[in-house]
Scaffold this motif. Structure first.
Motif, PDB file in Angstrom:
ATOM      1  N   ILE A   1      -6.152  -3.952   6.851  1.00 14.60           N
ATOM      2  CA  ILE A   1      -6.169  -3.061   5.684  1.00 14.60           C
ATOM      3  C   ILE A   1      -6.184  -1.600   6.129  1.00 14.60           C
ATOM      4  O   ILE A   1      -5.447  -0.760   5.591  1.00 14.60           O
ATOM      5  N   LYS A   2      -7.028  -1.294   7.117  1.00 14.30           N
ATOM      6  CA  LYS A   2      -7.108   0.079   7.625  1.00 14.30           C
ATOM      7  C   LYS A   2      -5.761   0.541   8.159  1.00 14.30           C
ATOM      8  O   LYS A   2      -5.327   1.667   7.901  1.00 14.30           O
ATOM      9  N   ASP A   3      -5.079  -0.333   8.888  1.00 11.06           N
ATOM     10  CA  ASP A   3      -3.761   0.002   9.429  1.00 11.06           C
ATOM     11  C   ASP A   3      -2.766   0.285   8.306  1.00 11.06           C
ATOM     12  O   ASP A   3      -1.945   1.211   8.404  1.00 11.06           O
ATOM     13  N   ALA A   4      -2.846  -0.505   7.237  1.00 14.13           N
ATOM     14  CA  ALA A   4      -1.916  -0.336   6.105  1.00 14.13           C
ATOM     15  C   ALA A   4      -2.135   0.996   5.408  1.00 14.13           C
ATOM     16  O   ALA A   4      -1.172   1.695   5.049  1.00 14.13           O
ATOM     17  N   PHE A   5      -3.395   1.384   5.214  1.00 12.64           N
ATOM     18  CA  PHE A   5      -3.684   2.659   4.560  1.00 12.64           C
ATOM     19  C   PHE A   5      -3.307   3.835   5.451  1.00 12.64           C
ATOM     20  O   PHE A   5      -2.756   4.834   4.979  1.00 12.64           O
ATOM     21  N   ASN A   6      -3.607   3.708   6.735  1.00 12.08           N
ATOM     22  CA  ASN A   6      -3.232   4.783   7.660  1.00 12.08           C
ATOM     23  C   ASN A   6      -1.721   4.958   7.696  1.00 12.08           C
ATOM     24  O   ASN A   6      -1.210   6.087   7.715  1.00 12.08           O
ATOM     25  N   ASN A   7      -1.012   3.860   7.709  1.00 11.97           N
ATOM     26  CA  ASN A   7       0.445   3.911   7.711  1.00 11.97           C
ATOM     27  C   ASN A   7       0.969   4.584   6.448  1.00 11.97           C
ATOM     28  O   ASN A   7       1.868   5.433   6.508  1.00 11.97           O
TER      29      ASN A   7
ATOM     30  N   ILE B   1       0.829  -1.204   0.000  1.00  9.78           N
ATOM     31  CA  ILE B   1       0.000   0.000   0.000  1.00  9.78           C
ATOM     32  C   ILE B   1       0.866   1.257   0.000  1.00  9.78           C
ATOM     33  O   ILE B   1       0.592   2.223  -0.735  1.00  9.78           O
ATOM     34  N   SER B   2       1.931   1.266   0.790  1.00 13.85           N
ATOM     35  CA  SER B   2       2.834   2.426   0.786  1.00 13.85           C
ATOM     36  C   SER B   2       3.482   2.606  -0.575  1.00 13.85           C
ATOM     37  O   SER B   2       3.735   3.742  -1.005  1.00 13.85           O
ATOM     38  N   GLU B   3       3.744   1.507  -1.256  1.00 14.89           N
ATOM     39  CA  GLU B   3       4.321   1.593  -2.601  1.00 14.89           C
ATOM     40  C   GLU B   3       3.358   2.264  -3.560  1.00 14.89           C
ATOM     41  O   GLU B   3       3.762   3.059  -4.423  1.00 14.89           O
ATOM     42  N   LEU B   4       2.069   1.982  -3.424  1.00 16.65           N
ATOM     43  CA  LEU B   4       1.068   2.619  -4.288  1.00 16.65           C
ATOM     44  C   LEU B   4       1.037   4.130  -4.074  1.00 16.65           C
ATOM     45  O   LEU B   4       0.730   4.887  -5.000  1.00 16.65           O
ATOM     46  N   TYR B   5       1.338   4.552  -2.851  1.00 19.63           N
ATOM     47  CA  TYR B   5       1.346   5.976  -2.520  1.00 19.63           C
ATOM     48  C   TYR B   5       2.712   6.617  -2.784  1.00 19.63           C
ATOM     49  O   TYR B   5       2.882   7.817  -2.546  1.00 19.63           O
ATOM     50  N   GLY B   6       3.669   5.828  -3.247  1.00 14.23           N
ATOM     51  CA  GLY B   6       4.998   6.364  -3.543  1.00 14.23           C
ATOM     52  C   GLY B   6       5.798   6.737  -2.312  1.00 14.23           C
ATOM     53  O   GLY B   6       6.647   7.638  -2.369  1.00 14.23           O
ATOM     54  N   LYS B   7       5.561   6.049  -1.208  1.00 20.10           N
ATOM     55  CA  LYS B   7       6.200   6.395   0.057  1.00 20.10           C
ATOM     56  C   LYS B   7       7.496   5.600   0.275  1.00 20.10           C
ATOM     57  O   LYS B   7       7.694   4.525  -0.284  1.00 20.10           O
TER      58      LYS B   7
END
Length: 312
Positions: free
Chosen positions: A291-297, A76-82
């Protein structure tokens, strides 16, 4: 167990449904190709294969990555470019990678991962590695020369590789019938003396039984080709339903939704009293929290800093 299989399919489905909900906000920094409707193939293959086996994937890689045990937070962080993405935000959805679980690479260019997987299998043979390489590909890859060249090489050298074709009948907006005059791709493999099977990719037990047999043979140096027929429910690239565009036959999508791998397995488990609706709700609640934790992170994580030396 069948409960584990249900959890695996539901996990991927709910992750991608959340991606579809979040994507329109414009914060994800890459295109996304979702596998909603196709999850049984990834889960079934991963159920039999080992962590030490190597996976190579395509532009539609989320299901393969997650089924093999890839970090959800990393994806998920990869999708956000983090920076805490699985490739530090440099790869995006189509370049997922996790060396810890031997998810070696996902490559967006059609058929380009096939020769890379071939090289992996060759190295495994030369080094007497007891593991195998799994190469996922779509039906569009079967229209590229590298696919046929790789089949020939794998056959002649008896490489420990399984080519797993997810045939969803469409390449972007073009149906299979307008690209090829048949859909029996196992014939290609058999013509090069590679064992091949065509099966229903929406039935998880069929995927497992077929892959299990092929897995044992691949370990003995007999390359395999498996065609699993399935269907994507959403657009080729993006989070939306695009059935209104008319490139798919009327009622084609609805007929495949009736064969949904998640709902089919759910009905079976409920009918046989292996699961209850209450237990299913609890499973999904646990998944949703992860999933919620992954998006929040991902949303809180840092973007890469500009390296001025690289642009001078």
């Amino acid at each position: 167990s069948k409960i584990k299989l249900f959890e695996g399919i539901s996990y991927i489905r709910r992750v991608e449904e959340n991606i579809a909900l979040e994507y329109p906000k414009g914060e994800m920094r890459c295109p996304v190709h979702l596998s909603i409707g196709q999850e049984a193939v990834a889960v079934g293959v991963s159920y039999i294969s080992k962590k030490s086996d190597r996976f190579y994937s395509t532009h539609r890689s989320h299901a393969h990555y997650l089924a093999k045990g890839g970090s959800l937070k990393g994806m998920i962080s990869e999708l956000y470019g983090k920076t805490d993405g699985c490739l530090n935000g440099r790869g995006g959805s189509m370049h997922l990678q996790d060396d810890k679980i031997n998810f070696i690479s996902s490559i967006p260019i059609v058929a380009s991962s096939i020769p890379l997987a071939l090289g992996s299998a060759l190295e495994q043979k030369l080094s007497n590695d007891k593991n195998i390489t799994v190469c996922f590909l779509g039906d569009g890859s079967l229209e590229e020369g590298s696919f046929f060249e790789s089949l020939i090489f794998a056959s002649l050298n008896r490489l420990p590789i399984i080519f797993v074709c997810e045939n969803n009948y469409y390449s972007c907006y073009t149906p299979l019938k307008e690209r090829q005059n048949h859909s029996n791709f196992d014939k290609y493999a058999k013509s090069f003396n590679i064992m091949a099977h065509r099966k229903n990719g929406n039935k998880i037990e069929t995927v497992i039984d077929t892959f299990s047999t092929s897995y044992k043979l691949a370990k003995k140096g007999y390359p395999q080709f498996l065609q699993f027929d399935t269907f994507r429910f959403l657009e080729h690239c993006g989070p939306s339903d695009d059935d209104h565009l008319g490139y798919r036959k009327k009622n084609e999508l609805s007929s495949w939704i009736d064969k949904c791998p998640l709902e089919t397995l759910k009905k079976e488990l409920l009918k046989n009293k292996i699961l209850t609706n209450k237990k299913i709700d609890q499973i999904n609640k646990n998944i949703d929290k992860k999933i919620k934790d992954a998006f929040n992170n991902a949303k809180k994580s840092a973007l890469p800093k500009l390296n001025k030396k690289l642009i001078q």
